[in-house]
Design a protein around this motif. Structure first.
Motif, PDB file in Angstrom:
ATOM      1  N   PRO A  72      39.060  39.062  52.537  1.00 51.91           N
ATOM      2  CA  PRO A  72      39.222  39.569  53.902  1.00 51.91           C
ATOM      3  C   PRO A  72      39.332  38.408  54.887  1.00 51.91           C
ATOM      4  O   PRO A  72      38.602  37.419  54.783  1.00 51.91           O
ATOM      5  N   ARG A  73      40.237  38.522  55.839  1.00 47.93           N
ATOM      6  CA  ARG A  73      40.479  37.439  56.791  1.00 47.93           C
ATOM      7  C   ARG A  73      39.228  37.078  57.590  1.00 47.93           C
ATOM      8  O   ARG A  73      38.962  35.907  57.851  1.00 47.93           O
ATOM      9  N   ASP A  74      38.458  38.068  57.984  1.00 46.10           N
ATOM     10  CA  ASP A  74      37.302  37.817  58.846  1.00 46.10           C
ATOM     11  C   ASP A  74      35.981  37.817  58.086  1.00 46.10           C
ATOM     12  O   ASP A  74      34.915  38.007  58.682  1.00 46.10           O
ATOM     13  N   ALA A  75      36.043  37.607  56.782  1.00 43.53           N
ATOM     14  CA  ALA A  75      34.819  37.650  55.977  1.00 43.53           C
ATOM     15  C   ALA A  75      33.873  36.519  56.353  1.00 43.53           C
ATOM     16  O   ALA A  75      34.297  35.395  56.626  1.00 43.53           O
ATOM     17  N   LYS A  76      32.590  36.837  56.358  1.00 44.95           N
ATOM     18  CA  LYS A  76      31.547  35.841  56.613  1.00 44.95           C
ATOM     19  C   LYS A  76      30.572  35.875  55.448  1.00 44.95           C
ATOM     20  O   LYS A  76      30.130  36.928  55.021  1.00 44.95           O
ATOM     21  N   GLY A  77      30.238  34.707  54.943  1.00 38.34           N
ATOM     22  CA  GLY A  77      29.338  34.646  53.806  1.00 38.34           C
ATOM     23  C   GLY A  77      30.071  34.894  52.497  1.00 38.34           C
ATOM     24  O   GLY A  77      31.295  35.024  52.452  1.00 38.34           O
ATOM     25  N   LYS A  78      29.309  34.958  51.427  1.00 33.36           N
ATOM     26  CA  LYS A  78      29.886  35.137  50.097  1.00 33.36           C
ATOM     27  C   LYS A  78      30.118  36.616  49.800  1.00 33.36           C
ATOM     28  O   LYS A  78      29.313  37.470  50.162  1.00 33.36           O
ATOM     29  N   LEU A  79      31.220  36.878  49.105  1.00 35.35           N
ATOM     30  CA  LEU A  79      31.623  38.250  48.809  1.00 35.35           C
ATOM     31  C   LEU A  79      31.543  38.536  47.316  1.00 35.35           C
ATOM     32  O   LEU A  79      31.809  37.654  46.488  1.00 35.35           O
ATOM     33  N   PRO A  80      31.228  39.774  46.940  1.00 35.16           N
ATOM     34  CA  PRO A  80      31.414  40.162  45.537  1.00 35.16           C
ATOM     35  C   PRO A  80      32.903  40.156  45.229  1.00 35.16           C
ATOM     36  O   PRO A  80      33.739  40.265  46.136  1.00 35.16           O
ATOM     37  N   VAL A  81      33.247  40.025  43.958  1.00 30.04           N
ATOM     38  CA  VAL A  81      34.654  39.916  43.590  1.00 30.04           C
ATOM     39  C   VAL A  81      35.001  40.919  42.500  1.00 30.04           C
ATOM     40  O   VAL A  81      34.194  41.196  41.608  1.00 30.04           O
ATOM     41  N   ILE A  82      36.196  41.472  42.596  1.00 30.19           N
ATOM     42  CA  ILE A  82      36.758  42.312  41.541  1.00 30.19           C
ATOM     43  C   ILE A  82      37.668  41.421  40.706  1.00 30.19           C
ATOM     44  O   ILE A  82      38.675  40.904  41.202  1.00 30.19           O
ATOM     45  N   PHE A  83      37.296  41.208  39.456  1.00 30.16           N
ATOM     46  CA  PHE A  83      38.058  40.350  38.537  1.00 30.16           C
ATOM     47  C   PHE A  83      38.866  41.249  37.610  1.00 30.16           C
ATOM     48  O   PHE A  83      38.311  42.122  36.942  1.00 30.16           O
ATOM     49  N   VAL A  84      40.172  41.040  37.556  1.00 33.41           N
ATOM     50  CA  VAL A  84      41.057  41.932  36.803  1.00 33.41           C
ATOM     51  C   VAL A  84      41.349  41.370  35.414  1.00 33.41           C
ATOM     52  O   VAL A  84      41.797  40.229  35.274  1.00 33.41           O
ATOM     53  N   ALA A  85      41.080  42.183  34.392  1.00 36.07           N
ATOM     54  CA  ALA A  85      41.502  41.897  33.016  1.00 36.07           C
ATOM     55  C   ALA A  85      42.681  42.823  32.730  1.00 36.07           C
ATOM     56  O   ALA A  85      42.523  44.044  32.710  1.00 36.07           O
ATOM     57  N   GLY A  86      43.853  42.239  32.540  1.00 41.18           N
ATOM     58  CA  GLY A  86      45.080  43.024  32.537  1.00 41.18           C
ATOM     59  C   GLY A  86      45.480  43.635  31.205  1.00 41.18           C
ATOM     60  O   GLY A  86      44.746  43.620  30.221  1.00 41.18           O
ATOM     61  N   TRP A  87      46.679  44.108  31.184  1.00 44.69           N
ATOM     62  CA  TRP A  87      47.228  44.945  30.123  1.00 44.69           C
ATOM     63  C   TRP A  87      47.885  44.129  29.018  1.00 44.69           C
ATOM     64  O   TRP A  87      47.959  42.905  29.062  1.00 44.69           O
ATOM     65  N   LEU A  88      48.416  44.847  28.018  1.00 42.87           N
ATOM     66  CA  LEU A  88      49.053  44.206  26.870  1.00 42.87           C
ATOM     67  C   LEU A  88      50.468  43.727  27.190  1.00 42.87           C
ATOM     68  O   LEU A  88      50.895  42.675  26.719  1.00 42.87           O
ATOM     69  N   SER A  89      51.199  44.470  27.993  1.00 40.49           N
ATOM     70  CA  SER A  89      52.608  44.161  28.245  1.00 40.49           C
ATOM     71  C   SER A  89      52.773  42.893  29.075  1.00 40.49           C
ATOM     72  O   SER A  89      51.828  42.405  29.696  1.00 40.49           O
ATOM     73  N   CYS A  90      53.996  42.384  29.085  1.00 37.49           N
ATOM     74  CA  CYS A  90      54.298  41.124  29.776  1.00 37.49           C
ATOM     75  C   CYS A  90      54.745  41.381  31.215  1.00 37.49           C
ATOM     76  O   CYS A  90      55.813  40.924  31.648  1.00 37.49           O
ATOM     77  N   ASP A  91      53.941  42.108  31.961  1.00 42.81           N
ATOM     78  CA  ASP A  91      54.227  42.418  33.360  1.00 42.81           C
ATOM     79  C   ASP A  91      53.236  41.696  34.258  1.00 42.81           C
ATOM     80  O   ASP A  91      52.048  41.610  33.951  1.00 42.81           O
ATOM     81  N   SER A  92      53.728  41.222  35.386  1.00 37.12           N
ATOM     82  CA  SER A  92      52.899  40.448  36.303  1.00 37.12           C
ATOM     83  C   SER A  92      51.890  41.328  37.032  1.00 37.12           C
ATOM     84  O   SER A  92      52.125  42.516  37.272  1.00 37.12           O
ATOM     85  N   VAL A  93      50.761  40.706  37.400  1.00 33.95           N
ATOM     86  CA  VAL A  93      49.761  41.399  38.217  1.00 33.95           C
ATOM     87  C   VAL A  93      50.062  41.234  39.706  1.00 33.95           C
ATOM     88  O   VAL A  93      49.352  41.779  40.547  1.00 33.95           O
ATOM     89  N   GLU A  94      51.110  40.490  40.031  1.00 34.30           N
ATOM     90  CA  GLU A  94      51.506  40.365  41.430  1.00 34.30           C
ATOM     91  C   GLU A  94      52.023  41.713  41.919  1.00 34.30           C
ATOM     92  O   GLU A  94      52.704  42.432  41.185  1.00 34.30           O
ATOM     93  N   ALA A  95      51.704  42.056  43.157  1.00 32.23           N
ATOM     94  CA  ALA A  95      52.069  43.365  43.701  1.00 32.23           C
ATOM     95  C   ALA A  95      53.006  43.192  44.895  1.00 32.23           C
ATOM     96  O   ALA A  95      52.546  42.956  46.018  1.00 32.23           O
ATOM     97  N   PRO A  96      54.316  43.296  44.687  1.00 27.42           N
ATOM     98  CA  PRO A  96      55.262  43.183  45.806  1.00 27.42           C
ATOM     99  C   PRO A  96      55.028  44.287  46.834  1.00 27.42           C
ATOM    100  O   PRO A  96      54.497  45.354  46.514  1.00 27.42           O
ATOM    101  N   ALA A  97      55.450  44.043  48.051  1.00 32.23           N
ATOM    102  CA  ALA A  97      55.225  45.012  49.125  1.00 32.23           C
ATOM    103  C   ALA A  97      55.874  46.356  48.830  1.00 32.23           C
ATOM    104  O   ALA A  97      55.374  47.398  49.239  1.00 32.23           O
ATOM    105  N   ASP A  98      56.999  46.337  48.100  1.00 34.50           N
ATOM    106  CA  ASP A  98      57.733  47.579  47.846  1.00 34.50           C
ATOM    107  C   ASP A  98      57.443  48.163  46.467  1.00 34.50           C
ATOM    108  O   ASP A  98      58.186  49.006  45.976  1.00 34.50           O
TER     109      ASP A  98
END
Length: 234
Positions: A72-98
């Motif tokens: 978050p842009r305005d975060a203060k202090g340390k944050l918990p994190v969601i760590f992603v363990a991905g899938w079998l296929s060769c698809d990126s975890v990047e999420a384009p706007a569209d």
């Protein structure tokens, strides 16, 4: 356990709402480090209320792998994190706007949660990451995720003792293997598994074959005979 399940469902539902409502702004902040060249043709992720960092981690085999971290842009202090363990296929975890991909929509939302950081990694040969995805075996992929998991502590805005691992598809099955040592396992506060597995590949295939032989109209004796061959094959 019920509380954790409720929290996980709330996070995912909230993420979908954010993904539908939140516009992209030109003033959004995206930082791309120079160690790993960007291969993707589209624009990098950018959000009006979050900072996006395109970083990298070095896998045990020496390959540089793309990591995408948001906070978050305005975060203060340390944050918990969601760590992603991905899938079998060769698809990126990047999420384009569209993106119309369901997982991508979830990532669009999770990246804009104001209470969490989000940590994703593209495995070998996917997105900007070095290597050949088709030639990457399970052990290489798992050790890469472990290297990324250990890199979480390098970010001063992340509370490395409050990690929630989101496993999707194949990642939903091996997510508990990512934190290797007792100390690393103690850093994890919860797991969220989507479409994971609960049995070995061998058991999975034998179950399918037994059902297939029965649907072919084979007698119980014939099914058993064929299962002996299937067990040898798999």
């Amino acid at each position: 356990m019920k509380l954790r399940a409720t929290i996980s469902i709330a996070i995912l539902l909230t993420s979908l709402v954010w993904a539908q409502k939140s516009p992209r702004l030109e003033s959004a902040m995206t930082v791309i480090e120079s160690t790993l060249p960007r291969k993707a043709k589209g624009h990098p992720e950018a959000y009006p209320n979050a900072i996006v960092m395109y970083d990298s981690v070095t896998a045990p085999d020496g390959k540089h792998l793309r990591t995408i971290i948001t906070k978050p842009r305005d975060a203060k202090g340390k944050l918990p994190v969601i760590f992603v363990a991905g899938w079998l296929s060769c698809d990126s975890v990047e999420a384009p706007a569209d993106t119309k991909d369901e997982s991508g929509l979830v990532f669009l939302g999770l990246a804009q949660l104001q209470e969490f950081a989000l940590f994703r990694m593209d495995k070998q040969g996917v997105g900007d990451s070095e290597g050949d995805c088709a030639e990457t075996d399970f052990e290489s992929e798992l050790t890469a995720y472990r290297a990324a998991f250990r890199a979480v502590k390098n970010y001063d805005f992340i509370d490395a003792n409050r990690i929630f691992i989101l496993g999707i598809s194949n990642g939903g099955g091996f997510a508990p293997l990512v934190p290797e040592s007792d100390a690393e396992q103690a850093q994890v506060r919860g797991y969220i598994s989507i479409g994971g597995w609960v049995k070995t590949w061998f058991e999975h295939m034998l179950e399918i074959e037994r059902r297939r032989f029965a649907l072919m109209g084979k007698s119980p004796g014939e099914v058993n005979d064929r299962m002996n061959g299937a067990a040898t094959l798999y």
